[in-house]
Motif scaffolding. Sequence first.
Motif, PDB file in Angstrom:
ATOM      1  N   ALA A  35       0.799  -1.245  -0.215  1.00  0.00           N
ATOM      2  CA  ALA A  35      -0.113  -0.040  -0.037  1.00  0.00           C
ATOM      3  C   ALA A  35       1.004   1.299   0.094  1.00  0.00           C
ATOM      4  O   ALA A  35       0.552   2.137  -0.736  1.00  0.00           O
ATOM      5  N   ALA A  36       1.784   1.256   0.706  1.00  0.00           N
ATOM      6  CA  ALA A  36       2.690   2.419   0.939  1.00  0.00           C
ATOM      7  C   ALA A  36       3.475   2.700  -0.561  1.00  0.00           C
ATOM      8  O   ALA A  36       4.115   3.743  -0.827  1.00  0.00           O
ATOM      9  N   ARG A  39       1.146   4.253  -2.638  1.00  0.00           N
ATOM     10  CA  ARG A  39       0.986   5.517  -2.355  1.00  0.00           C
ATOM     11  C   ARG A  39       2.016   6.473  -2.732  1.00  0.00           C
ATOM     12  O   ARG A  39       1.871   7.999  -3.362  1.00  0.00           O
ATOM     13  N   VAL A  40       3.371   5.985  -2.564  1.00  0.00           N
ATOM     14  CA  VAL A  40       4.436   7.013  -2.761  1.00  0.00           C
ATOM     15  C   VAL A  40       4.774   7.003  -4.428  1.00  0.00           C
ATOM     16  O   VAL A  40       4.807   8.094  -5.054  1.00  0.00           O
ATOM     17  N   TRP A  42       2.224   6.874  -6.669  1.00  0.00           N
ATOM     18  CA  TRP A  42       0.978   7.683  -7.211  1.00  0.00           C
ATOM     19  C   TRP A  42       1.334   9.358  -7.077  1.00  0.00           C
ATOM     20  O   TRP A  42       1.067  10.063  -7.800  1.00  0.00           O
ATOM     21  N   SER A  43       1.783   9.341  -5.760  1.00  0.00           N
ATOM     22  CA  SER A  43       1.868  11.094  -5.259  1.00  0.00           C
ATOM     23  C   SER A  43       3.192  11.476  -5.616  1.00  0.00           C
ATOM     24  O   SER A  43       3.512  12.686  -4.990  1.00  0.00           O
ATOM     25  N   TYR A  44       4.234  10.914  -6.122  1.00  0.00           N
ATOM     26  CA  TYR A  44       5.776  11.036  -6.048  1.00  0.00           C
ATOM     27  C   TYR A  44       5.750  12.758  -6.635  1.00  0.00           C
ATOM     28  O   TYR A  44       6.409  13.647  -5.983  1.00  0.00           O
ATOM     29  N   TRP A 116       3.920  11.249   2.956  1.00  0.00           N
ATOM     30  CA  TRP A 116       3.676   9.855   2.505  1.00  0.00           C
ATOM     31  C   TRP A 116       3.208   8.986   3.797  1.00  0.00           C
ATOM     32  O   TRP A 116       3.319   7.700   3.538  1.00  0.00           O
ATOM     33  N   ARG A 117       3.100   9.376   4.837  1.00  0.00           N
ATOM     34  CA  ARG A 117       2.665   8.764   6.151  1.00  0.00           C
ATOM     35  C   ARG A 117       3.448   7.823   6.464  1.00  0.00           C
ATOM     36  O   ARG A 117       3.069   6.530   6.627  1.00  0.00           O
TER      37      ARG A 117
END
Length: 452
Positions: A35-36, A39-40, A42-44, A116-117
């Motif tokens: 999941a991380a 997320r990283v 996609w939003s980089y 990135w939480r």
Amino acid sequence: MGVTVLVLTGAGIAAVLILRRVRPDLYWMVVGGPAARIRVTWSYASVMDACGLSVPPSRARVALAKVMRREMPANRPPKLLRMKTTRTGLVARIRLQPGQDAFDVISAADRLRHSWRLHQVAVKEVRSGVLELSMTGYDVLSRVHMPARAERSALRVPVALRADGTVHYRDFRKVPHCLTVGATESGKSVYQRGLIRELAPQAVALVGIDCKKGVELAPLARRFSAMADTPEAAADLLEALVEEMGERFEVIRAAQRISADTPDAEITSDIWGLPEKIRPVPIVVMIDEVAELLLVSAAAQKKRRERIITALVRLGQLSRAAGIYLEVCGQRFGSELGEGVTMLRAQLTGRVCHRVNDEASAKMAFGDIAPEALASVLAIAPDQPGVAIAADTSGGWSRIRTPHTSLRAAVATCNQYAALTPDISALDAFRPVLPPLPTGTGPAPEPVPATA
């Protein structure tokens, strides 16, 4: 049917939550890591731009857009070269754009962590223009789980886990002497106990000095070639080690045979260049509570103290080539212990500092090599036993935590490998006298060879 689906779904969610609590490393590999990574990835670009880590497009691209009457190109973030998932987080390599500097990314590490939480983001320069982002997905120090396949070799053993998820090794060949400082109940003794447990299977002689009447090291005595539990005995033992060091230098000198026809590969200045059949066994000297060695309460004890500090300083300066290594532990190790302490401390290349009771104790450990680590030392809470800051004279430091090693487990390991305890003639007078082990314990496994 619907109730069954709800029950199974609830059971699955409960199992995932339990896994996240009990084995966060497995949870990360199965759920959190994928999941991380999505997320990283996609939003980089948007995160880099929001953190000020993008640069305007080149003049050529702007001019081409104007000529072609197209939309102006967006700012360019550092190029993401590759990313992989580890057991504790993510590791990504990026290439900086022209005009960017590694300091820009290092300064934005905390903003990247929040965006990135993730638990932690560390930045390291691999080569000019290429950086490595080590991203930790969870607090790996809350529950220490050492990797099952941690590398082990001669005089290089895993002793703790770092905050970035990597293993912290104690490498005596690279860092021959080390100082470990910590207050009572800080985890200092557990660190020392774990180190002895890892060294027990190796072809190495252990020497213990425990002036608390041996309460820390005496239970492990079956694996020790020599031990002293009083300052008087410690003074004699240290002087015997100095004599042993001199004899090893004679062996090295005799084996050099320097002449015009001697190949360069056969010329050595330490024991590791000697042929294996004549190479002396390496010695690790474990000193528990060094202050008890150096404190004096009467004038008559000053001569004994001078003998001890002189021997320790000589070992610290010269013993690396002879294969003798110092592991010094104590609550405090400052100039108030007397003359020569500062000189000895300068020889202790490695430093490990657990929780301390005052700022002065932290400065004794890191004030001369890594002053920026002092704040992290003082932030260690009393409810975090085993957490420490590890550094060396290069100035680098990291937050580590030692896995709990019970005294019974350490004793069992030392008893198992008691047959590997080397006999050193110079230390025979200090060999612990113990009753024989009960029969049926079985032969000890082969030691790790001390190869060069």
